[in-house]
Motif scaffolding. Sequence first.
Motif, PDB file in Angstrom:
ATOM      1  N   HIS A  12      -1.383  19.597 -36.127  1.00 31.51           N
ATOM      2  CA  HIS A  12      -0.093  18.938 -36.356  1.00 31.51           C
ATOM      3  C   HIS A  12      -0.124  17.567 -35.692  1.00 31.51           C
ATOM      4  O   HIS A  12      -1.029  17.258 -34.923  1.00 31.51           O
ATOM      5  CB  HIS A  12       1.069  19.798 -35.828  1.00 31.51           C
ATOM      6  N   ALA A  19       6.772  20.127 -31.344  1.00 33.50           N
ATOM      7  CA  ALA A  19       6.202  21.347 -31.913  1.00 33.50           C
ATOM      8  C   ALA A  19       6.891  22.576 -31.306  1.00 33.50           C
ATOM      9  O   ALA A  19       7.260  23.510 -32.031  1.00 33.50           O
ATOM     10  CB  ALA A  19       4.697  21.396 -31.680  1.00 33.50           C
ATOM     11  N   VAL A  66       0.685  26.035 -27.715  1.00 34.68           N
ATOM     12  CA  VAL A  66       1.109  24.746 -28.273  1.00 34.68           C
ATOM     13  C   VAL A  66       0.375  23.638 -27.529  1.00 34.68           C
ATOM     14  O   VAL A  66       0.541  23.472 -26.324  1.00 34.68           O
ATOM     15  CB  VAL A  66       2.636  24.559 -28.138  1.00 34.68           C
ATOM     16  N   LEU A  71      -1.723  23.936 -32.970  1.00 37.25           N
ATOM     17  CA  LEU A  71      -1.194  25.231 -32.553  1.00 37.25           C
ATOM     18  C   LEU A  71      -2.353  26.210 -32.653  1.00 37.25           C
ATOM     19  O   LEU A  71      -3.019  26.285 -33.680  1.00 37.25           O
ATOM     20  CB  LEU A  71      -0.085  25.717 -33.492  1.00 37.25           C
ATOM     21  N   SER A  97       1.687  26.350 -40.737  1.00 34.85           N
ATOM     22  CA  SER A  97       2.266  25.092 -40.259  1.00 34.85           C
ATOM     23  C   SER A  97       3.638  24.871 -40.861  1.00 34.85           C
ATOM     24  O   SER A  97       4.584  24.500 -40.166  1.00 34.85           O
ATOM     25  CB  SER A  97       1.350  23.915 -40.604  1.00 34.85           C
ATOM     26  N   LEU A 101       6.559  25.018 -38.206  1.00 37.40           N
ATOM     27  CA  LEU A 101       6.910  23.637 -37.824  1.00 37.40           C
ATOM     28  C   LEU A 101       7.939  22.989 -38.752  1.00 37.40           C
ATOM     29  O   LEU A 101       8.172  21.792 -38.657  1.00 37.40           O
ATOM     30  CB  LEU A 101       5.640  22.784 -37.762  1.00 37.40           C
TER      31      LEU A 101
END
Length: 106
Positions: A12, A19, A66, A71, A97, A101
């Motif tokens: 990410h 996050a 995290v 992740l 994701s 997220l």
Amino acid sequence: MSTQPIHVDLPHKLGKTEARRRIADNIHKLTSFFPGGGSVSHQWQGDRLDLDIAAMGQAVTARIDVEEAVLRVHVALPGLLGMMAKPIEAALRSKGSELLLEDRSK
């Protein structure tokens, strides 16, 4: 009882703080990865989220570490759920994701 481990890295570009916020907003959706749904309890330990998931009469433990740009998802599937490891891992890789997220603040 033996468990089938799953380890998936989800890159990410949000940074740790954002996050974590988004994961906290989306935890309730995690049971969609398991056939028949289930329930989730969770606890943050710094930048690590420990999860206990009840699915199909089984207790699943999971952890999400995290990091600034990734992740790290670790899931231990017990018993019969171990046979679902490949499809669950594939779902995590393709939708993890997006699921974890998603920005729900808008």
